[in-house]
Each structure stands twice: as C-alpha cells, then as structure tokens.
Design an enzyme around this catalytic site. Sequence first.
Site, PDB file in Angstrom:
ATOM      1  N   TYR B 293       0.857  -1.197   0.000  1.00 61.89           N
ATOM      2  CA  TYR B 293       0.000   0.000   0.000  1.00 61.89           C
ATOM      3  C   TYR B 293       0.887   1.238   0.000  1.00 61.89           C
ATOM      4  CZ  TYR B 293      -4.328   2.536   1.094  1.00 61.89           C
ATOM      5  OH  TYR B 293      -5.427   3.355   1.061  1.00 61.89           O
ATOM      6  N   TYR B 343      -5.717   5.367  -7.327  1.00 60.50           N
ATOM      7  CA  TYR B 343      -5.964   5.171  -5.899  1.00 60.50           C
ATOM      8  C   TYR B 343      -7.373   4.637  -5.735  1.00 60.50           C
ATOM      9  CZ  TYR B 343      -6.503   6.214  -0.904  1.00 60.50           C
ATOM     10  OH  TYR B 343      -6.724   6.122   0.440  1.00 60.50           O
TER      11      TYR B 343
END
Lengths: 89, 389
Positions: B293, B343
């Site tokens: 991430y 994203y």
Amino acid sequence: MPLSGSGSIYSYIVHHHPPIPGFTLPYVVVLVDLVEGIRMIGNLVDADIDLIADGKGDWLIGREVSSALVSDEGGDMVLANWRLMDSES
Amino acid sequence: MSGYTDGTAIAGIGATTFSKDSGRSELHLAVEAITGAMSDAGLPVDSIDGLVTFDMDNNDQTQVCSALGLGDITFFSTSPFGGGGACMIVQQAAMAVHAGLADTIVCYRAFNERSGNRFGQYVAPPAHPSAAEVRWSWHGAHGLITPAGLVAMSARRYMHEYGATSEDFGRIAVIERANAATNPAAWFYQQPITLEEHQASRWIAEPLRLLDCCQESDGGVALVVTSLERARDLQHKPVMVRAAAQGMSSGQQVMSSFYRSAISGLPEMGLVGRQLWEQSGLAPSDIQALILYDHFTPFVLSQLEALGFCSEGEAKELVRSGALALDGKWPLNPHGGLLGEAYIHGVNGILEAVRQIRGNAVNQVADIDHVLVTAGTGVPTSGLILGVA
C-alpha cells in the site's frame, strides 16, 4: 497533575498544502515530549520559518520547547502551542 | 496451514477505467466492476450470494443488490478503517465461504474520490463528536488534519532515526511510475518520472513532496471469492488465498498513532505479517512480487521492515539496491500502485496480484508462485498472500 510546560521536540512537519482555515501557510506542527512523559501536538509559534522550511528543519528534533498558550479572539478557547527555548539554530 | 484460506480462491476480477472525472455515479462504477468480475469468472450475476466492502464506500449492499437485481444475499459485511480494510474484504469473504455461509461472494470498492468527495483534503471533524472522537482535537486544532500531514509526522521521525532521505522516498515513486508507464490502464501511462523531478516537486507536508503522494482517482474494482474446489472448474486458473489477516496494535490510532514510545515503525503491519507467514508456512524468500500500500512513499519503507523483507531501518538500502525494480528480487507494485495506476483504496492492487498469479499481467513477473498484498498503513490494517493453486 500540574505540568511544567517544558519538553522537547520528538518530530515535526511543515504544512504547505492544502490551505487550512485559520492557518497561514506554511506552518509548523510539532510533536512534543513533555518532561513528565506525556506527548502532545501543537504549533511552533514565533519560529523563523526560513530556518525550518524547505528541508532545513531536522535541527528541530530534540530541541527544548516551553508551552505557549494561545487564546482565540473570543477568549473562550485556549490552544497549547510551543516556543523554542533557544531560538538560535 | 490454515484451512479457511487454502480452501478458497479468487475466481474473477473486474475494473472500470480509472480517471479523475468518471462522469458516472459511484453506484454505476460498482455495478460495472461487479458485472465485469462475474463475467471474468464465467458466472451469472444472479448467482451472487455475498457482498463485501469496507467503509468510506457510498454503495451499501442494499443499493448494489437492487441495482444488480439480485435475490437472496446470505453474507454481507463492511470492514472498518478506510484503506486498512482493503485486504479485510478478501479475508471476510474467505472466512464466509469456508464457513459455508455463501458460495459466490463479491468484494467491491467504487468511488468518485477525485471528482466527488476528495480524500486528500483536510478531514472535517464531526459536528457532534462523541468521547471516542475527542482525538480529533489533539491534532486537528493544530492544522495536522490532512492524510499527507499525518503521515509526514511519522516519516520525519523515521528519517531522523534511520538516516533515510527524501531521495529514498523518491526512489519508490520512480520505480512505481516506471511500472505505470507501461501499464495502459494506469492514469500515469507513458509518464515516468526521474529522481530529479521528484526532488524538484513542491512540498505538500514536509518531508513529503507532491510526488511522494498518491493521486486521487475515480474508479471501481471488484473480485469474486469462492471455494477453491469450485474455482478449479471455472474459466481462469484459480488464485488461491494462501493467507489473510488483520492487525491492530497497542497505542493504535487512526492515522495518528503518535503516542507510542516509537512512531517510526508500523507494529500493526508487523502483526499482520507474522500471521501471514504462520498461516501460509511461507517466508519472504518465497514471495516473487510485492503489492504494498503506497498512498505515501515513506510507509512503503517501514512496511518492508515490518514484514521482514529487511531489518528495521534498512529499507533504504534495499530500495537503493534495485531489489524493488521490475527485474529485481521483489518487484514492487508492477501495475504502478496507488502512486501510478490509480488510488482505488488498495483493491486495485489485489486485482494486480491476481493477474500476476494468473500470468497475464501487463508487466508480468517471471516464475511467480506467491504475491504478498498489504492494505492501508497508519491505521488498523490487513494483508494477504495469494498463490498458485
């Protein structure tokens, strides 16, 4: 327990973007370790931003600070901010 | 070995285009991604009997169910903590399939997080805060109230303790933008960056520069979780869920765990990592690609340390060694990650892990058996290991 209002800077940031209501850019936020062992967040007041911004501020870490209580205009809210004990870099 | 994970698989994936202005509703994006995932699995949409997402998604299960014309749904859950929930959705689905609660569970994330409610701006405190929300006053009143600013506080201490530099953060961005540059689905397709461009990019919240921060995106993604046994009969090579775990550690706050004795590490990710290795019986040397991430570059370094890919404070050397490049030992985010592709709150990375295991990714890593995927950092979080069946 009354606190002495003394501590040292553990970490900090310089906020540049986005604009935040009530703040003039750029501004410094510090994470302070109080001598009593408590950690608090506040703004660094009366600091020379030119000596801190643009990647120049690592010297702040470990520097001693004392509390600087700042009231809002109405006087009904007090923020605990911080001032360098020795402003020389 | 953990029975609940090794018995389940991801059988289908679907995604919309990724953009800055989708021009359609978030519900439309969810439906598009879910129907795509079911088509990819070769299953009829009306066979869905489970719906899982995580918070900060405006498409609740009733509306998705209604828009898709679904019937009986026997499992639905919404995991907490924003991006930290990205891998929890697969964990929840795998547990439910293993428990026999549902057979065909769709996990989804869809939002207009650039053209609609932007995630990168300051967070408005609640109008009527509860005692549990008093934490906002600890940092919000001092203007420490954006995701970038909150991450920057930990990143600055990390640099101080370990000697990592802005260039080390920049190397992460350069690798990922290089990967995105050859991924036609990426927002930053054909737009690689140099370390010099990273260093010249403007400050957002020192020590973070613009190119340390992921983009805000519109888009939707979905994946289908079912039993491994059933997945073997479907049209794609099954992607086995080898491990799936959650982690929340002492002193945990949401994006603001500043009151721990040390703030340079990610103990909750360490907790996730230990469970992943224990469940799977694998070690870092068994992993051929990393989907970490990357909403902000600094936490990629601390994740490498927390997960055991290097020792504490040594991620900068690992990054400088080239190990994370596409041709390195542990290629990082071959799709370009949140920094380069889009994203979609980490779930687009799970889809990339599926493509890598299937062997049909656009930036395919050779001889791949296992991919490790992580969810949001700085919050209670989760992780997965996906592998060949």
